[in-house]
Design a protein around this motif. Sequence first.
Motif, PDB file in Angstrom:
ATOM      1  N   GLY A 113       0.720  -1.257  -0.040  1.00  0.00           N
ATOM      2  CA  GLY A 113      -0.012   0.161   0.006  1.00  0.00           C
ATOM      3  C   GLY A 113       0.744   1.500  -0.076  1.00  0.00           C
ATOM      4  O   GLY A 113       0.567   2.119  -0.688  1.00  0.00           O
ATOM      5  N   ALA A 114       1.922   1.239   0.727  1.00  0.00           N
ATOM      6  CA  ALA A 114       2.810   2.463   0.923  1.00  0.00           C
ATOM      7  C   ALA A 114       3.469   2.518  -0.200  1.00  0.00           C
ATOM      8  O   ALA A 114       3.712   3.682  -0.830  1.00  0.00           O
ATOM      9  N   ARG A 115       4.110   1.656  -1.142  1.00  0.00           N
ATOM     10  CA  ARG A 115       4.600   1.649  -2.248  1.00  0.00           C
ATOM     11  C   ARG A 115       3.572   2.168  -3.324  1.00  0.00           C
ATOM     12  O   ARG A 115       4.131   3.172  -4.137  1.00  0.00           O
ATOM     13  N   PHE A 116       2.616   1.860  -3.410  1.00  0.00           N
ATOM     14  CA  PHE A 116       1.460   2.413  -4.466  1.00  0.00           C
ATOM     15  C   PHE A 116       1.228   3.783  -4.155  1.00  0.00           C
ATOM     16  O   PHE A 116       1.137   4.619  -4.936  1.00  0.00           O
ATOM     17  N   LEU A 117       1.191   4.020  -2.983  1.00  0.00           N
ATOM     18  CA  LEU A 117       0.806   5.663  -2.628  1.00  0.00           C
ATOM     19  C   LEU A 117       2.096   6.429  -2.880  1.00  0.00           C
ATOM     20  O   LEU A 117       1.800   7.771  -3.405  1.00  0.00           O
ATOM     21  N   LEU A 118       3.399   6.080  -2.606  1.00  0.00           N
ATOM     22  CA  LEU A 118       4.499   6.847  -2.722  1.00  0.00           C
ATOM     23  C   LEU A 118       4.524   7.171  -4.526  1.00  0.00           C
ATOM     24  O   LEU A 118       4.896   8.481  -4.636  1.00  0.00           O
ATOM     25  N   ALA A 119       4.205   6.548  -5.120  1.00  0.00           N
ATOM     26  CA  ALA A 119       4.305   6.784  -6.485  1.00  0.00           C
ATOM     27  C   ALA A 119       3.290   7.775  -6.881  1.00  0.00           C
ATOM     28  O   ALA A 119       3.288   8.337  -8.117  1.00  0.00           O
ATOM     29  N   HIS A 120       2.064   8.017  -6.269  1.00  0.00           N
ATOM     30  CA  HIS A 120       1.062   9.027  -6.294  1.00  0.00           C
ATOM     31  C   HIS A 120       1.071  10.095  -5.622  1.00  0.00           C
ATOM     32  O   HIS A 120      -0.102  10.883  -5.774  1.00  0.00           O
ATOM     33  N   MET A 121       2.069  10.621  -4.684  1.00  0.00           N
ATOM     34  CA  MET A 121       2.003  11.552  -3.731  1.00  0.00           C
ATOM     35  C   MET A 121       2.409  12.954  -4.614  1.00  0.00           C
ATOM     36  O   MET A 121       3.366  12.872  -5.410  1.00  0.00           O
ATOM     37  N   SER A 122       1.930  14.117  -4.204  1.00  0.00           N
ATOM     38  CA  SER A 122       2.007  15.292  -4.756  1.00  0.00           C
ATOM     39  C   SER A 122       2.202  16.488  -3.637  1.00  0.00           C
ATOM     40  O   SER A 122       1.514  16.430  -3.065  1.00  0.00           O
ATOM     41  N   VAL A 123       3.568  17.045  -3.704  1.00  0.00           N
ATOM     42  CA  VAL A 123       3.860  17.880  -2.477  1.00  0.00           C
ATOM     43  C   VAL A 123       4.611  18.970  -3.148  1.00  0.00           C
ATOM     44  O   VAL A 123       5.582  18.737  -3.862  1.00  0.00           O
ATOM     45  N   VAL A 164       7.819   6.650   6.059  1.00  0.00           N
ATOM     46  CA  VAL A 164       8.372   6.613   4.617  1.00  0.00           C
ATOM     47  C   VAL A 164       7.554   7.750   3.693  1.00  0.00           C
ATOM     48  O   VAL A 164       7.911   8.278   2.724  1.00  0.00           O
ATOM     49  N   LEU A 165       6.228   7.905   4.099  1.00  0.00           N
ATOM     50  CA  LEU A 165       5.468   8.866   3.260  1.00  0.00           C
ATOM     51  C   LEU A 165       6.014  10.054   3.524  1.00  0.00           C
ATOM     52  O   LEU A 165       6.042  11.071   2.762  1.00  0.00           O
ATOM     53  N   GLY A 166       6.357  10.560   4.804  1.00  0.00           N
ATOM     54  CA  GLY A 166       7.009  11.826   5.002  1.00  0.00           C
ATOM     55  C   GLY A 166       7.985  12.011   4.533  1.00  0.00           C
ATOM     56  O   GLY A 166       8.436  13.121   4.037  1.00  0.00           O
ATOM     57  N   LEU A 167       9.020  11.108   4.494  1.00  0.00           N
ATOM     58  CA  LEU A 167      10.218  11.051   3.533  1.00  0.00           C
ATOM     59  C   LEU A 167      10.070  11.275   2.247  1.00  0.00           C
ATOM     60  O   LEU A 167      10.895  12.155   1.607  1.00  0.00           O
ATOM     61  N   ASN A 168       9.186  10.608   1.726  1.00  0.00           N
ATOM     62  CA  ASN A 168       8.955  10.698   0.448  1.00  0.00           C
ATOM     63  C   ASN A 168       8.474  12.369   0.194  1.00  0.00           C
ATOM     64  O   ASN A 168       8.761  13.121  -0.981  1.00  0.00           O
ATOM     65  N   ALA A 169       7.720  12.854   1.074  1.00  0.00           N
ATOM     66  CA  ALA A 169       7.157  14.268   0.802  1.00  0.00           C
ATOM     67  C   ALA A 169       8.598  15.233   0.854  1.00  0.00           C
ATOM     68  O   ALA A 169       8.585  15.988   0.221  1.00  0.00           O
ATOM     69  N   LEU A 170       9.311  14.869   1.716  1.00  0.00           N
ATOM     70  CA  LEU A 170      10.771  15.719   1.933  1.00  0.00           C
ATOM     71  C   LEU A 170      11.512  15.565   0.588  1.00  0.00           C
ATOM     72  O   LEU A 170      12.360  16.550   0.177  1.00  0.00           O
ATOM     73  N   ALA A 171      11.552  14.258  -0.062  1.00  0.00           N
ATOM     74  CA  ALA A 171      12.243  14.048  -1.182  1.00  0.00           C
ATOM     75  C   ALA A 171      11.704  14.946  -2.407  1.00  0.00           C
ATOM     76  O   ALA A 171      12.522  15.726  -3.102  1.00  0.00           O
ATOM     77  N   LEU A 172      10.377  15.045  -2.587  1.00  0.00           N
ATOM     78  CA  LEU A 172       9.682  16.160  -3.284  1.00  0.00           C
ATOM     79  C   LEU A 172       9.683  17.202  -3.344  1.00  0.00           C
ATOM     80  O   LEU A 172       9.821  18.475  -4.128  1.00  0.00           O
ATOM     81  N   ALA A 173       9.610  17.942  -1.796  1.00  0.00           N
ATOM     82  CA  ALA A 173       9.633  19.145  -1.318  1.00  0.00           C
ATOM     83  C   ALA A 173      10.468  19.497  -0.203  1.00  0.00           C
ATOM     84  O   ALA A 173       9.884  19.471   0.722  1.00  0.00           O
TER      85      ALA A 173
END
Length: 397
Positions: free
Chosen positions: A236-246, A261-270
């Motif tokens: 589920g997390a892997r799927f959401l990572l691919a579709h996050m927008s920040v 990991v979702l917050g980390l992905n947010a920091l990577a994007l923004a």
Amino acid sequence: MSDNTRFACNGKHFTLIRHPAKHQHVSLQAWDSADELIIDHIHTALNGSVGECIIFNDDFGTLGCYFAAQTPCWVSDSWIAHRSLADNLAGNDIPMQLAADERVASPVKAIDCLAPLPASPDTVIIKIPRTLALLEHQLIALQKVITPHTTVIAGAKVKTITRSVLALFERYIGSTNTSLAKKKSRLIFTTVSEENIAQTATSPYPTTWQTEAQNGQPLTITNHANVFSRQSLDIGARFLLAHMSVTNNERIIDLGCGNGVLGLNALALAPQAKVTFVDESFMALASAKANVAANFPDALGQCEFIPSNCLDGLKQKQVSNFSKVFCNPPFHQQNAITDHIAWQMFTDARTVLARGGQLVVVGNRHLDYHVKLKRIFGGVTQLASHQKFVILCSAKR
């Protein structure tokens, strides 16, 4: 007060709730038959006296309340368990003091599973946790403080006491046997072995593994023992990572953050986004903080790590200026399957979002989150789907 809150055992009577009481389902109660077996055994075999005692994994504070007069050390990874203990002490007129972090300081000394344990306990009481890794972490920690004179008693539902569980007690503590089953629960008795406790085993936790953010940035992930999907990214997390927008000007929440990991992905994007990590597990928050420090050390100052039942902590501060909440909700509490956590997460998210802010949820298709989100927000959009999971978005109007 309904019957599922009245607990009586060996002449003591308590009113016990699951925090938060307003969300407690009428079919659920704050204790189980393993609690009763533990109390009955101590009453019979130890004349009710536990001496210097450590209690592990007391889901809603039943054992903490029962033995409060003997001032035990009480260990739990769960913020909800800590709040339940405080609620139930107060609800039964047991005088108590809270520490600055809102955990009970006396008569019960409540700590989390990463804190050091008191030395040379007379009695150790363990409710077997859902996660085998957490049990192993706790037994390794115990190995360093118990003595050959320590009485070790554990209890759980029969289905929870597996060969793997018994093998851990044998490996780290000593020879182990079980009681007969009663009311679908049984006890574990372990005789402390001088040879075992002289080993001082090295804990295999936390574990570390590698993944990458949506933009390809490599991430090193550290997980403490009680954190979901401890060795790899869950589907589920892997799927959401691919579709996050920040974007950089946003304030976001990683709700039920786990390793973050979702917050980390947010920091990577923004890299300039402000991220609030929220979980009811202290090990999850410790993992998330370690992961921000390892992967985005310059961003630590723009991150918060909050132990909370859903978003109670932020609602109490009357905060309502977040632009996005990302969430991969759990659908169980301890051993009970329940949807009340998802309901509260969604309603809490609506409270703390700014107008126009979005809740983005990933979940199994069969959980029908779109029905809940439409009722709470007035509308829902499907962002993505595949065979098993769906990603849904609702905006605060």
